[in-house]
Design a protein around this motif. Structure first.
Motif, PDB file in Angstrom:
ATOM      1  N   GLY A 183       8.720   5.428   6.220  1.00  0.00           N
ATOM      2  CA  GLY A 183       9.309   6.664   5.722  1.00  0.00           C
ATOM      3  C   GLY A 183       8.461   7.297   4.635  1.00  0.00           C
ATOM      4  N   CYS A 184       7.855   6.477   3.795  1.00  0.00           N
ATOM      5  CA  CYS A 184       7.003   6.998   2.732  1.00  0.00           C
ATOM      6  C   CYS A 184       5.782   7.707   3.304  1.00  0.00           C
ATOM      7  CB  CYS A 184       6.587   5.852   1.814  1.00  0.00           C
ATOM      8  SG  CYS A 184       5.465   6.330   0.499  1.00  0.00           S
ATOM      9  N   LEU A 185       5.132   7.091   4.287  1.00  0.00           N
ATOM     10  CA  LEU A 185       3.970   7.730   4.923  1.00  0.00           C
ATOM     11  C   LEU A 185       4.371   9.030   5.595  1.00  0.00           C
ATOM     12  CD1 LEU A 185       2.199   4.623   6.539  1.00  0.00           C
ATOM     13  CD2 LEU A 185       1.710   5.716   4.356  1.00  0.00           C
ATOM     14  N   PHE A 186       5.503   8.998   6.292  1.00  0.00           N
ATOM     15  CA  PHE A 186       5.952  10.193   7.009  1.00  0.00           C
ATOM     16  C   PHE A 186       6.224  11.340   6.038  1.00  0.00           C
ATOM     17  CE2 PHE A 186       9.447  12.771   8.682  1.00  0.00           C
ATOM     18  CZ  PHE A 186       8.877  13.216   9.869  1.00  0.00           C
ATOM     19  N   LEU A 187       6.925  11.059   4.947  1.00  0.00           N
ATOM     20  CA  LEU A 187       7.250  12.107   3.990  1.00  0.00           C
ATOM     21  C   LEU A 187       5.991  12.673   3.348  1.00  0.00           C
ATOM     22  CD1 LEU A 187      10.399  10.645   2.202  1.00  0.00           C
ATOM     23  CD2 LEU A 187      10.301  12.569   3.776  1.00  0.00           C
ATOM     24  N   THR A 188       5.025  11.810   3.066  1.00  0.00           N
ATOM     25  CA  THR A 188       3.781  12.280   2.459  1.00  0.00           C
ATOM     26  C   THR A 188       3.052  13.236   3.395  1.00  0.00           C
ATOM     27  OG1 THR A 188       3.605  10.167   1.291  1.00  0.00           O
ATOM     28  CG2 THR A 188       1.648  11.555   1.358  1.00  0.00           C
ATOM     29  N   LEU A 189       2.996  12.900   4.671  1.00  0.00           N
ATOM     30  CA  LEU A 189       2.313  13.768   5.640  1.00  0.00           C
ATOM     31  C   LEU A 189       3.067  15.078   5.841  1.00  0.00           C
ATOM     32  CD1 LEU A 189       1.243  11.138   8.332  1.00  0.00           C
ATOM     33  CD2 LEU A 189      -0.245  12.371   6.760  1.00  0.00           C
ATOM     34  N   ALA A 244       0.827  -1.207   0.000  1.00  0.00           N
ATOM     35  CA  ALA A 244       0.000   0.000   0.000  1.00  0.00           C
ATOM     36  C   ALA A 244       0.858   1.252   0.000  1.00  0.00           C
ATOM     37  CB  ALA A 244      -0.924  -0.016   1.216  1.00  0.00           C
ATOM     38  N   CYS A 245       1.943   1.207   0.767  1.00  0.00           N
ATOM     39  CA  CYS A 245       2.846   2.367   0.806  1.00  0.00           C
ATOM     40  C   CYS A 245       3.600   2.524  -0.507  1.00  0.00           C
ATOM     41  CB  CYS A 245       3.824   2.232   1.970  1.00  0.00           C
ATOM     42  SG  CYS A 245       3.019   2.298   3.580  1.00  0.00           S
ATOM     43  N   ALA A 246       3.829   1.413  -1.218  1.00  0.00           N
ATOM     44  CA  ALA A 246       4.446   1.521  -2.545  1.00  0.00           C
ATOM     45  C   ALA A 246       3.521   2.272  -3.497  1.00  0.00           C
ATOM     46  CB  ALA A 246       4.768   0.133  -3.092  1.00  0.00           C
ATOM     47  N   ARG A 247       2.218   2.077  -3.335  1.00  0.00           N
ATOM     48  CA  ARG A 247       1.259   2.848  -4.147  1.00  0.00           C
ATOM     49  C   ARG A 247       1.384   4.342  -3.830  1.00  0.00           C
ATOM     50  NH1 ARG A 247      -2.906  -0.090  -6.604  1.00  0.00           N
ATOM     51  NH2 ARG A 247      -3.161  -2.244  -5.906  1.00  0.00           N
ATOM     52  N   VAL A 248       1.491   4.643  -2.533  1.00  0.00           N
ATOM     53  CA  VAL A 248       1.642   6.043  -2.123  1.00  0.00           C
ATOM     54  C   VAL A 248       2.910   6.634  -2.735  1.00  0.00           C
ATOM     55  CG1 VAL A 248       2.014   7.568  -0.148  1.00  0.00           C
ATOM     56  CG2 VAL A 248       0.361   5.700   0.013  1.00  0.00           C
TER      57      VAL A 248
END
Length: 1101
Positions: A613-619, A545-549
């Protein structure tokens, strides 16, 4: 311009340069009337306000219809298509198309002239000025469908300039604020007026850029040429000879001049249009003047072309039309920005060849960031550049070496490969890519993955990771068929991405709207898709799911990425709440066992796709961090500050340091409790036994795996140290808190260097220059220093001597009792050498006595401890400590005698001749010549000088020992000479000793009752006779040894050697006969060396 033209040809992208397409001239019937070509000002031939610079139009003045149409055509259509589509194109229309075909967005120029465009708060405004943000184009289409209208490469930059001025600071690259980047330098060149002679001929821009003079170099002017098509620069050339993947500052300066000052650029139509207007005489005059101006460069080419044109069968006459480098690209040419592929390959190859150096890894990460930036701008060069990087990675010779040796790659290399694999996942999950593009990429990835040298996804644990499309079951890593799973490489996740799609209706609604909530009447299968508040959830394997983000973020869909991120976080929060409920019911049992309720066996920290890390950077990029995101001190299975933490829990030192400083003024107890808990770094600590409930911080004991891979372990430890230093500073004067912090440091920090840094920090805080000393904090510094001594006692540390000296300084500052303590317990802290040469010597020095203002009893106590230490060290390591022990004990007769006896006892054992000679010289200096003679005699028995060691460092010691024995008397000399004869076989050294012994003795070393007789000693009598015979024999043996392998170039040196030997031979009465016999023997034995023997006869008869 021949030089620039040649460079432009070399840099033009394959297969056919857009500047090389053939242009046919229309028939006279189709030709339309033309005005005067090339009006200065660039837009004079246009209509309305089209001649104004982008963004420079007066307020509310509408753009002309001609400019609106020309802008769209210039961006979307190749000029050849326009010529084919319309039989007659008015010249004003041609001018406006050519005018608008140059790139309009400075951000794109910046992207190709610096490692990374970092958009801060001003970047959003810049993007807004440039046109619609890619994220505002609606939800991404499913793979394989047509891309949205604005999604063509560079579409995000359509519109006016983002206005990246010289002082805005919106673009920066590496360190130093980016001032050294080509983009910044180009801006400075533009602002300084260094750009001149700017001319646009069709789709070709040229000009000169002058580098200003410096103190060491004069001003230099470079010719710059740029070709462009459909708002993209397709080739560049510059006289500076730039060898880099980015445009040089001169290309940047010329490009920005064209964007910012288009009204000052002379604009001409393509040269073929101008040539068409000329009659035969004008054409001939034009060509002849051109050849005359550049005859040395173009004359051979001109003659060759003339010959081919005059030949009816030549290939050039078989083609309709002629090439025009200013007419833009052809229909079949790929429309993309100029990227020097060879330079990309060379740069990556160079960085990889530098191994694990920090700078090379940083540069490669910057190149990866550049790929992401290109993808975000919808630039097709993103995938192209990533392909070039991957090819060089696969060609790394270390891959074969690692495979042959069966070793795994370093963590730094593994991190780079993970980022490479994650980028390919983003490419495959590109929401707007075409099916044929994805198929081509997948074939290439499969080809790389099938190679034997392709790195495995998880090193030695490559068979234990899940498929990207499946969640990890609890027993996955323990299934009996785990070893039979297919081989997984770093590209496997990207290849598996072909199974993922964007057509799911629930997913489409999540990323399409912020207002998507649960319907009023939910079906049975829809209840799992929303939480209790009606917010949508996305139930997919978290890394997938985070790869999609990451794919949405990387391809310019920030809003869609944020919406999916919120859904994933809501899903994780719901799972956390359920886990917390289980934890609360089983808390007591779990504390006793020292385990958590977490069942995720695939760690997310250090994961190849970096989901957290991907979720954090997106937020953070969206500045929408939830206000209710806080850590509960009560703990829980997901809390990094709870009582029970997973062994591989991510440390929270930086976050805790911030909370500590924020909470300290309001709730000191809570702030210290939080910070002390955050000091833990469980991955480095031994897990406690399951039943040890007295242990205050339990940890989960798991089998170490690749996850997490602590690439930044050194950084984490330094942050841990910073947190401890912050607490030490805040707790100054509070004995209880300082003691608690000290215990936490001793327990949780495992780096001796970092503990030493903390000790130094505590010492500085405790001993300010402008106020009194804090004794409690000073004792903490001493305790930390003592721990460092114990940690580094048996290990090598290049700062060890510095640490020992600092500890003595700290103990001196604490007081005499601290010095006494470290002297008495030296064996647990120091080596014998350190204890005697540094610790004890400093403790009893005059400086220390004055610093502490010691009275006589205190001085005696310190001296007594130092003497005891010295004797103990001398017993343990006499070779290194005997001399220091004698020095420390010289004021106490009993201790001095004991130290001397230790040295004598050790002389027969492992002490070397140099150590014994050093001690002997010390004894003579202190007034003990007989003891010095005894030690020198022992040293002589350990020495062995060969015949050719005439530069041995011990020669001076031998001469000193002989002089000492000579000064003591005939008996001592007679005792030493046999030792000399036995130990020294070098003829020159023996002759030197012999000569010194024949002169009057230098004195009897101050021994009472002994006086020199003043008579010369005879070499014919004992004890010198034995030395004389040994010297003569040494000369004879050395002569034969040297003659065995002598070369002609050493003949002169050998004759001089024989001359010295003769001096020794002539000392006895019958010496001349012995020498003559010796020479005769040489002539007989070595008569084959005729030239040498001739020299011997000339010198010695």
């Amino acid at each position: 311009m021949a030089e620039g033209g040649e460079r432009e040809e070399l840099l033009s992208p394959p297969p056919v340069s857009p500047a090389k397409r053939l242009c046919s001239w229309p028939s006279p019937q189709a030709h339309h009337p033309r005005g005067t070509p090339g009006t200065a000002g660039g837009g004079a031939g246009g209509g309305g306000g089209g001649c104004l610079a982008p963004g420079a139009r007066p307020h509310l003045q509408p753009e002309s219809l001609l400019d609106c149409a020309a802008k769209t055509v210039a961006e979307k259509w190749a000029y050849e298509r326009v010529e084919e589509r319309f039989e007659r194109i008015p010249e004003p229309v041609q001018r406006r198309i050519v005018y608008w075909s140059f790139p309009r967005n400075e951000r794109e120029i910046c992207m190709y002239s610096s490692f990374q465009y970092r958009g801060g708060p001003g970047a959003g405004a810049a993007a807004g000025a440039a046109g619609a943000s890619p994220g505002e184009e609606g939800p991404p289409p499913p793979p394989g469908s047509a891309a949205p209208a604005g999604s063509a490469p560079g579409a995000a930059g359509a519109g006016s300039s983002p206005g990246l001025g010289a002082g805005t600071g919106t673009a920066s690259g590496g360190g130093g604020g980016g001032e050294g980047l080509p983009f910044r330098r180009g801006i400075r060149l533009l602002d300084s007026g260094s750009v001149e002679n700017v001319l646009q001929v069709g789709f070709h821009l040229s000009g000169t850029v002058t580098e200003p003079a410096t103190a060491s170099e004069p001003a230099v002017t470079y010719k710059v040429a740029i070709s462009f098509d459909r708002c993209k620069i397709t080739s560049v050339s510059c006289g500076c000879g730039n060898k880099d993947i980015f445009y040089c500052a001169h290309v940047v300066a010329l490009s920005l001049y064209r964007i910012r000052k288009p009204d000052q650029v002379k604009l001409r139509l393509p040269i073929s249009e101008t040539l068409f207007q000329m009659n035969r005489d004008q054409l001939q005059k034009f060509i002849q003047y051109l050849i005359t101006a550049h005859h040395t460069e173009v004359l051979p080419t001109a003659q060759k072309l003339a010959d081919e044109i005059l030949s009816s069968n030549s290939e050039i006459n078989q083609v309709n039309g002629a090439p025009d480098p200013t007419a833009g690209a052809s229909i079949d040419d790929e429309n993309c920005w100029h990227l020097d592929e060879e330079q990309v390959k060379e740069q990556v190859k160079l960085f990889l060849s530098q191994g694990g150096y920090y700078g090379s890894g940083k540069q490669l990460n910057s190149m990866f960031a550049k790929v992401r930036e290109m993808l975000r701008m919808r630039d097709s060069n993103g995938a192209r550049m990533l392909t070039l990087i991957t090819e060089q990675f696969m060609a790394d010779p270390r891959l074969t070496l690692w495979r042959q040796q069966g070793t795994s790659m370093t963590d730094k290399c593994r991190q780079l490969w993970d980022e490479l694999g994650a980028l390919w996942v983003c490419i495959i999950l590109n929401p707007h890519c075409k099916l044929e593009e994805k198929s081509c990429w997948l074939q290439q990835l499969q080809k790389w993955s099938d190679l034997d040298i392709c790195p495995l996804e998880d090193g030695n644990y490559g068979h234990e990771l899940p498929n990207i499309t499946n969640a990890l079951s609890q027993s996955a890593s323990h299934s009996p068929d785990s070893l039979s799973r297919p081989r997984r490489t770093v590209f496997t996740r990207a290849i598996e991405g072909r199974e993922l799609h964007w057509q799911d209706s629930h997913l489409q609604r999540i990323i399409s709207s912020d207002l998507y909530t649960a319907p009023a009447c939910q079906r049975e299968n829809e209840r799992l898709l929303f939480n209790s508040h009606g917010q949508p959830l996305w139930l997919e394997h978290v890394p997938t799911a985070c790869a999609r983000v990451d794919a949405l973020r990387s391809h310019g869909y920030p809003k869609e990425a944020l919406r999916l991120t919120v859904a994933i976080i809501n899903t994780l929060r719901l799972q956390q709440q359920r886990q917390l409920e289980i934890f609360k019911h089983q808390k007591k049992e779990l504390l006793q066992r020292g385990t958590t309720t977490i069942t995720n066996l695939e760690g997310w920290v250090g994961h190849p796709l970096d989901p957290i890390g991907c979720l954090f950077l997106t937020l953070t990029e969206a500045c929408r961090l939830n206000d209710d995101s806080y850590m509960e001190m009560s703990g829980g299975p997901f809390s990094g500050l709870g009582e029970v933490i997973h062994r591989e829990s991510v440390p929270m030192h930086t976050f805790a340091k911030y909370l500590f400083s924020a909470l300290l003024p309001h709730d000191p107890d809570l702030s210290y409790k939080l910070a002390l808990r955050a000091m833990r770094l469980p991955v480095l600590e031994n897990s406690s036994s399951a039943g040890d409930t007295s242990h205050p911080h339990h940890m989960v004991s798991v089998v170490p795996s690749r996850y997490p891979r602590w690439f930044t372990l050194g950084h984490l430890e330094s942050q841990q140290c910073e947190l401890a230093s912050t607490m030490l500073t805040a707790a100054k004067g509070d004995t209880l808190r300082l003691r608690t912090i000290l215990e936490a440091i001793q327990k949780h920090i495992h780096s001796s260097s970092l503990i030493f840094k903390l000790a130094q920090d505590a010492f500085k805080i405790a001993t300010p220059t402008d106020s009194g000393t804090d004794s409690t904090l000073l004792n903490v510094a001493l305790e930390l220093g003592l721990q460092v001594m114990r940690m580094t006692l048996s290990t090598l540390n290049w700062r060890r001597r510095e640490m020992v000296r600092w500890l003595v300084t700290c103990a001196t500052e604490v007081g005499v009792r601290a010095l006494v303590s470290i002297l008495q317990s030296w064996y647990t802290l120091f080596t014998p050498t350190e204890a005697t040469s540094i610790v004890a010597a400093t403790a009893v020095s005059h400086t220390t006595i004055l610093r502490l203002s010691l009275d006589y009893p205190q001085r005696e106590e310190l001296a007594s401890c130092a003497r005891t230490l010295a004797l103990q060290c001398a017993m343990k390591d006499p070779q290194s400590c005997a001399l220091s022990a004698l020095t420390l004990c010289e004021k106490d007769h009993i201790a001095f005698e004991a130290a001397y006896q230790i040295a004598i006892d050790a002389a027969a054992g492992g002490m070397t001749h140099s150590q014994l000679f050093t001690i002997a010289r010390y004894m003579e200096l202190r007034g003990y010549p007989l003891r010095a003679f005894k030690l020198a005699s022992l040293a002589m028995s350990h020495l062995n000088l060969a015949y050719n060691q005439d530069t041995h460092p011990a020669i001076n010691d031998v001469l000193w020992a002989c002089a000492l024995s000579h000064s003591l008397g005939k008996n001592e000399l007679a005792a030493l000479i046999p030792l000399v004869v036995k130990s020294v076989h070098c003829a020159t050294v023996l002759s030197d000793i012999l000569r010194r012994c024949t002169v009057t003795a230098p004195g009897l070393a101050g021994i009472p009752g002994r006086r020199s007789s003043g008579k010369l000693m005879s070499t014919d009598k004992a004890p010198l006779r034995q030395l004389l015979d040994a010297t003569i024999n040494a000369y004879i043996n050395t002569t034969h040894s040297r003659l065995t392998h002598i070369s002609p170039r050493h003949y002169g040196e050998f004759i001089e050697f024989l001359s010295k030997a003769r001096e020794t031979f002539l000392l006895p009465q019958d010496g001349h006969l012995q020498f003559a016999q010796f020479i005769d023997n040489l002539k007989q034995i070595y008569k084959g060396k005729k030239k040498l023997m001739l020299l011997v006869r000339e010198r010695f008869g």
